[in-house]
Scaffold this motif. Structure first.
Motif, PDB file in Angstrom:
ATOM      1  N   VAL A 100      41.823  49.248  39.536  1.00  0.00           N
ATOM      2  CA  VAL A 100      43.169  49.741  39.655  1.00  0.00           C
ATOM      3  C   VAL A 100      43.494  50.685  38.673  1.00  0.00           C
ATOM      4  CG1 VAL A 100      43.516  47.417  40.360  1.00  0.00           C
ATOM      5  CG2 VAL A 100      43.814  47.915  37.941  1.00  0.00           C
ATOM      6  N   ASP A 101      42.496  51.098  37.879  1.00  0.00           N
ATOM      7  CA  ASP A 101      43.057  52.084  36.624  1.00  0.00           C
ATOM      8  C   ASP A 101      41.644  52.780  36.345  1.00  0.00           C
ATOM      9  OD1 ASP A 101      44.613  53.482  34.957  1.00  0.00           O
ATOM     10  OD2 ASP A 101      44.009  52.024  33.230  1.00  0.00           O
TER      11      ASP A 101
ATOM     12  N   PRO B  52      43.259  50.102  45.358  1.00  0.00           N
ATOM     13  CA  PRO B  52      44.251  49.717  46.023  1.00  0.00           C
ATOM     14  C   PRO B  52      45.024  50.701  46.617  1.00  0.00           C
ATOM     15  CG  PRO B  52      44.730  49.083  43.784  1.00  0.00           C
ATOM     16  CD  PRO B  52      43.517  49.477  43.886  1.00  0.00           C
TER      17      PRO B  52
ATOM     18  N   GLY C  52      40.152  44.660  31.050  1.00  0.00           N
ATOM     19  CA  GLY C  52      41.608  44.162  30.407  1.00  0.00           C
ATOM     20  C   GLY C  52      41.646  44.661  29.041  1.00  0.00           C
TER      21      GLY C  52
ATOM     22  N   HIS D 255      47.249  54.795  26.834  1.00  0.00           N
ATOM     23  CA  HIS D 255      47.147  53.475  27.236  1.00  0.00           C
ATOM     24  C   HIS D 255      48.599  53.185  27.533  1.00  0.00           C
ATOM     25  CE1 HIS D 255      43.056  53.042  25.832  1.00  0.00           C
ATOM     26  NE2 HIS D 255      43.312  53.743  24.702  1.00  0.00           N
ATOM     27  N   LYS D 256      48.811  52.994  28.796  1.00  0.00           N
ATOM     28  CA  LYS D 256      49.909  53.083  29.719  1.00  0.00           C
ATOM     29  C   LYS D 256      50.637  51.767  29.070  1.00  0.00           C
ATOM     30  CE  LYS D 256      48.100  53.331  33.497  1.00  0.00           C
ATOM     31  NZ  LYS D 256      46.882  54.001  33.062  1.00  0.00           N
ATOM     32  N   SER D 257      50.206  50.534  29.206  1.00  0.00           N
ATOM     33  CA  SER D 257      50.740  49.322  28.727  1.00  0.00           C
ATOM     34  C   SER D 257      51.288  49.085  27.516  1.00  0.00           C
ATOM     35  CB  SER D 257      49.831  48.094  29.360  1.00  0.00           C
ATOM     36  OG  SER D 257      48.624  48.292  29.259  1.00  0.00           O
TER      37      SER D 257
ATOM     38  N   VAL E 170      54.100  45.205  36.502  1.00  0.00           N
ATOM     39  CA  VAL E 170      53.506  44.435  37.616  1.00  0.00           C
ATOM     40  C   VAL E 170      54.496  43.636  38.334  1.00  0.00           C
ATOM     41  CG1 VAL E 170      51.185  44.331  36.789  1.00  0.00           C
ATOM     42  CG2 VAL E 170      52.797  42.657  36.314  1.00  0.00           C
TER      43      VAL E 170
ATOM     44  N   ARG F 208      40.774  56.307  33.719  1.00  0.00           N
ATOM     45  CA  ARG F 208      40.984  57.480  32.812  1.00  0.00           C
ATOM     46  C   ARG F 208      39.441  58.144  32.476  1.00  0.00           C
ATOM     47  NH1 ARG F 208      43.798  54.741  29.723  1.00  0.00           N
ATOM     48  NH2 ARG F 208      42.516  52.997  29.184  1.00  0.00           N
TER      49      ARG F 208
ATOM     50  N   VAL G 224      53.758  49.979  32.030  1.00  0.00           N
ATOM     51  CA  VAL G 224      53.169  49.609  33.463  1.00  0.00           C
ATOM     52  C   VAL G 224      53.848  48.137  33.789  1.00  0.00           C
ATOM     53  CG1 VAL G 224      51.239  48.183  34.459  1.00  0.00           C
ATOM     54  CG2 VAL G 224      50.549  50.307  32.675  1.00  0.00           C
TER      55      VAL G 224
ATOM     56  N   GLU H  93      49.682  49.179  45.307  1.00  0.00           N
ATOM     57  CA  GLU H  93      49.644  47.785  45.842  1.00  0.00           C
ATOM     58  C   GLU H  93      49.114  47.054  44.615  1.00  0.00           C
ATOM     59  OE1 GLU H  93      48.882  47.510  50.554  1.00  0.00           O
ATOM     60  OE2 GLU H  93      47.058  47.975  49.145  1.00  0.00           O
ATOM     61  N   SER H  94      49.775  45.543  44.835  1.00  0.00           N
ATOM     62  CA  SER H  94      49.261  44.391  43.863  1.00  0.00           C
ATOM     63  C   SER H  94      47.929  44.033  44.260  1.00  0.00           C
ATOM     64  CB  SER H  94      50.177  43.428  43.803  1.00  0.00           C
ATOM     65  OG  SER H  94      51.441  43.861  43.393  1.00  0.00           O
ATOM     66  N   VAL H  95      47.255  43.774  43.325  1.00  0.00           N
ATOM     67  CA  VAL H  95      45.865  42.953  43.466  1.00  0.00           C
ATOM     68  C   VAL H  95      46.163  41.538  42.788  1.00  0.00           C
ATOM     69  CG1 VAL H  95      43.508  43.094  42.618  1.00  0.00           C
ATOM     70  CG2 VAL H  95      44.562  45.174  43.283  1.00  0.00           C
TER      71      VAL H  95
HETATM   72  P1  ADP Z   1      46.580  50.639  31.178  1.00  0.00           P
HETATM   73  O1  ADP Z   1      45.236  50.547  30.979  1.00  0.00           O
HETATM   74  O2  ADP Z   1      46.590  52.243  30.866  1.00  0.00           O
HETATM   75  O3  ADP Z   1      47.720  49.898  30.195  1.00  0.00           O
HETATM   76  P2  ADP Z   1      46.400  49.642  33.691  1.00  0.00           P
HETATM   77  O4  ADP Z   1      46.724  50.664  35.038  1.00  0.00           O
HETATM   78  O5  ADP Z   1      45.053  49.194  33.399  1.00  0.00           O
HETATM   79  O6  ADP Z   1      47.200  50.337  32.477  1.00  0.00           O
HETATM   80  O7  ADP Z   1      47.266  48.313  33.812  1.00  0.00           O
HETATM   81  C1  ADP Z   1      47.225  47.391  32.665  1.00  0.00           C
HETATM   82  C2  ADP Z   1      47.189  46.034  33.444  1.00  0.00           C
HETATM   83  O8  ADP Z   1      48.000  45.808  34.304  1.00  0.00           O
HETATM   84  C3  ADP Z   1      45.718  45.644  33.884  1.00  0.00           C
HETATM   85  O9  ADP Z   1      44.896  45.385  33.090  1.00  0.00           O
HETATM   86  C4  ADP Z   1      46.286  44.667  34.812  1.00  0.00           C
HETATM   87  O10 ADP Z   1      46.079  43.501  34.395  1.00  0.00           O
HETATM   88  C5  ADP Z   1      47.464  44.915  35.400  1.00  0.00           C
HETATM   89  N1  ADP Z   1      47.541  45.857  36.861  1.00  0.00           N
HETATM   90  C6  ADP Z   1      47.494  47.161  36.707  1.00  0.00           C
HETATM   91  N2  ADP Z   1      47.261  47.601  37.833  1.00  0.00           N
HETATM   92  C7  ADP Z   1      47.290  46.469  38.986  1.00  0.00           C
HETATM   93  C8  ADP Z   1      47.535  46.095  40.335  1.00  0.00           C
HETATM   94  N3  ADP Z   1      47.633  47.113  41.082  1.00  0.00           N
HETATM   95  N4  ADP Z   1      47.617  44.894  40.549  1.00  0.00           N
HETATM   96  C9  ADP Z   1      47.845  43.871  39.753  1.00  0.00           C
HETATM   97  N5  ADP Z   1      47.695  44.071  38.337  1.00  0.00           N
HETATM   98  C10 ADP Z   1      47.522  45.315  37.875  1.00  0.00           C
END
Ligand code: ADP
Ligand code: MG
Length: 700
Positions: free
Chosen positions: A689-690, A500, A606, A533-535, A542, A692, A540, A576-578
């Motif tokens: 969307v991510d 995105p 996930g 691991h950001k979340s 959304v 590493r 993170v 952008e959101s997916v």
């Molecule tokens: P991390 O793995 O470091 O925690 P992510 O970028 O994978 O960070 O984000 C964590 C979760 O957030 C993803 O697994 C997804 O469910 C949601 N997410 C991340 N980016 C998006 C996006 N662009 N649109 C929708 N959901 C997203």
């Protein structure tokens, strides 16, 4: 390396450099073994002796009047490299270095091994060892080892990284009547390794099965490619030893944590077309059956037994294998009814009941083998007074000769059964006490048939922007650690993996401006090399509406500093959101294995990846077919293809993303590990969307 290894296994003259009369020495054992059966000439070489075991002894290989084909070197380590050089200068092309004290001892030994390699390169030597117990080849009666026994003749060729294992196997195989064509003790594999022998034996008409005892492979990719050629017509059975999961411990990505060298071994051996076994017993069970029995046309097999219990055991084992119980054709059933007593059914497993005679065994076995739906049979016979094992063996041999289908037997008796089984051995029909073991051998034949029918296609080559990818990877050189996160999303873009739109901002006002350019609410992520691991740290968010972007920016930065006060914050990504709800979060990753190289992972993504461990592995590069299989063989595959009324996701797009990642990690050995988690499989397309990854800048 000079062409072919026939010179090694079929020499006219072998020099033993370091030959001696001294009792209990390796130099003497080698001379004695060579003098025992060898069709050619064994020449002792030792400057300190005139005669060894009554043969004229020469001071060096150059003094031997006739050409020497193989030099076997048993001199002390300190002079071994010189001895090899001297033999090479005398024109010898094949050398077996028995001497130990090289790389396996570290330090000085490692330096000596480098010298040895240099000499071998300079003279283009075929060199086995060092630290080998030697080579053996039965057609020429060649026993250039210091093992106490010579092998029986046969069509199995065997390579082993453990010399001791060879000596043990030789004694044991003799008891079982198992014969060999060539045996090589690979030793330290300084020059010749498993790839060379798999290649050689693949073209050897006298080798019908290749066995390996391998503790590692020197070059996983070369092994896969060479073994694929060989296993198209010669089965390769490998027993593993000493493969540990040590590699997994150092990993910082999800893929790394799941993919240890154990997984790489499994994937690599499977892609090579090798049949993996866990035990030595299986190694030789499979060798024997693959060498002695034809391959089944179908995986459906018959069980013919005079005892219910063992028949059930065989049936259970069939259920646990790739085989199935054949259902007999109506005509077969009619024929069976004609020869069987009324109280027996005509179903598979076929129970001939306790009073079965040899004639009943013959009639039923012959009938079921005539059925086109039967690929092969297990014959089980418990001792009763109504038949004699010797007669039964004769009947089984008759049926074996009349039908081109594999047979395995369980003559479950004592000494009489064993004597009869030896007669079966002569026709290559294996006999076991345990029905499950018999079934596993039959299954090995079916597995090998599937391998021999495999088609391997070349990996696709996508048009990519390699330079741009390199620039992204080089950015790691300006980092305090060698990890990259979402700031490397461009890497995916350069290799055509959809992402995105997103931007990393260092100022909340700029973040707001970017968010306004995207449709709907955005996703915001902290960008910091210190946060893996950001979340996990609440990094993170959304579904952020435009008017919350400014505050969210500040919250995310504050959370990063809460987590680690001196964390480096590169900024906040606005993405952008997916539509996750319409799709499935998958993971595509890579962890570089020290032996097999880039090991790809695909699975459900996930936050549950490590818990579910529902993943598929392949050594890259993968073909489209292999990438597709990865998406099909995970347990949650139905999720991708639309389960419970959900739309199917765009599996083709996922398959393409796997292939593109495969190309990326193959192009850049500097990428040590990489996760795309999640790659969101959507009804239309797939979006990463991510990301590493860990980069090794010295490889760039
Ligand atoms: P991390 O793995 O470091 O925690 P992510 O970028 O994978 O960070 O984000 C964590 C979760 O957030 C993803 O697994 C997804 O469910 C949601 N997410 C991340 N980016 C998006 C996006 N662009 N649109 C929708 N959901 C997203
Ligand atoms: Mg993630």
């Amino acid at each position: 390396m000079s062409g072919g290894l026939s010179g090694m296994f079929d020499p006219d003259r072998v020099a033993v450099v370091g030959a001696t009369d001294r009792a209990d020495s390796v130099g003497r054992a080698l001379m004695e073994n060579l003098l025992a059966d060898f069709d050619g000439e064994a020449v002792p070489v030792n400057p300190g002796r005139d005669r060894v075991l009554d043969r004229e002894c020469y001071p060096d290989v150059g003094s031997v009047p006739d050409p020497v084909d193989v030099a076997v070197v048993v001199v002390p380590a300190a002079v071994a490299v010189d001895a090899v050089r001297e033999a090479a200068e005398a024109g010898v092309e094949s050398v077996v270095v028995i001497t130990a004290g090289f790389g396996e001892t570290g330090g000085e030994g490692a330096a000596r091994e480098r010298d040895l390699r240099a000499v071998a390169d300079e003279y283009d030597l075929d060199l086995v060892g060092p630290n080998s117990i030697g080579v053996l080849s039965t057609p020429a009666g060649l026993n250039a080892t210091f093992a106490p026994t010579m092998a029986l003749p046969g069509d199995i060729s065997f390579m082993s990284q453990s010399g001791a294992f060879i000596t043990a196997v030789l004694s044991w195989a003799e008891e079982r009547g198992l014969g060999f064509k060539d045996i090589v003790s690979l030793g330290n594999k300084t020059v010749l390794d498993e790839v060379d022998f798999v290649d050689h034996w693949g073209d050897d008409p006298d080798t019908s099965v290749v066995l390996g005892y391998l503790e590692d492979v020197s070059d996983g990719r070369a092994f896969i490619e060479t073994a694929r050629e060989t296993t198209g017509n010669t089965p390769l059975v490998v027993v593993k030893s000493g493969w540990t999961d040590a590699g997994a411990q150092a990993a910082s990505s999800h893929t790394g944590a799941i993919a240890g060298s154990e997984r790489a071994y499994e994937a690599g051996m499977d892609q090579a077309g090798a049949i993996r076994v866990e035990t030595v017993e299986e190694l030789f069970d499979f060798a024997q059956v693959l060498s002695g029995q034809p391959l089944p046309d179908t995986d459906d097999v018959a069980v013919v037994t005079n005892a219910g219990g063992p028949g059930v055991m065989a049936t259970d084992a069939i259920g646990a294998s790739d085989l199935s119980l054949a259902s007999f054709a109506e005509s077969t059933r009619a024929d069976l009814r004609a020869v069987l007593p009324d109280e027996t059914g005509a179903d598979n497993p076929l129970d001939l009941i306790g009073d079965a005679t040899v004639d009943r065994f013959r009639d039923t076995l012959d009938t079921v083998l005539r059925d086109d739906g039967v690929g092969g049979a297990v014959v089980i016979a418990c001792p009763t007074a109504t038949f004699d094992y010797a007669d039964l063996a004769a009947v089984i041999r008759e049926c074996d000769a009349a039908h081109d289908k594999p047979l395995v037997t369980c003559l479950m008796g004592g000494e009489r059964a064993t004597a009869a089984a030896r007669a079966l051995d002569d026709d290559g029909i294996p006999n076991y006490f345990d029905p499950a073991r018999a079934v596993r051998s039959l299954d090995a034949l079916a597995r090998y048939r599937a391998i021999s029918e495999r088609e391997y296609d070349a990996p696709a080559e996508f048009d990519v922007d390699r330079e741009r990818a390199r620039e992204v990877l080089e950015s790691v050189e300006r980092r305090e650690n060698n990890r990259l996160g979402v700031e490397a999303m461009d890497l995916l873009d350069a290799y055509g993996i959809d992402t995105p739109r997103g931007e990393i901002l260092t100022d909340p006002t700029d973040a707001e401006a970017v968010a306004r350019r995207y449709d709907g609410p955005v996703v915001m992520k902290i960008v910091s090399p210190d946060i893996l691991h950001k979340s996990d740290i609440g990094g993170v968010r959304v579904g952020v509406p435009n008017d919350e972007v400014y505050d969210t920016f500040e919250t995310l930065v504050a959370r990063a500093h809460n987590y680690q006060s001196d964390a480096t914050v590169l900024g906040v990504q606005v993405q952008e959101s997916v539509d996750i709800d319409a799709g499935v979060e998958t993971i595509v990753g890579m962890n570089r294995d020290p032996q097999f190289g880039p090991l790809l992972l695909f699975g459900l993504g996930g936050i549950f990846v490590e818990i579910l461990e529902d993943s598929s592995f392949r050594v890259a590069p993968v073909s489209e077919r292999e990438a597709r299989t990865m998406t099909e063989e995970i347990d949650s595959a139905p999720l991708l293809r639309g389960a419970r009324g959900r739309d199917s996701t765009d599996v083709d797009a996922v398959v393409e993303a796997i292939q593109r990642l495969s190309q990326l990690v193959t192009d850049f050995p500097a990428i040590e590990e990489l996760d795309i988690n999640p790659l969101v499989a959507l009804p239309d397309g797939a979006q990463a969307v991510d990301i590493r990854l860990t980069v090794n800048p010295t490889q760039l």
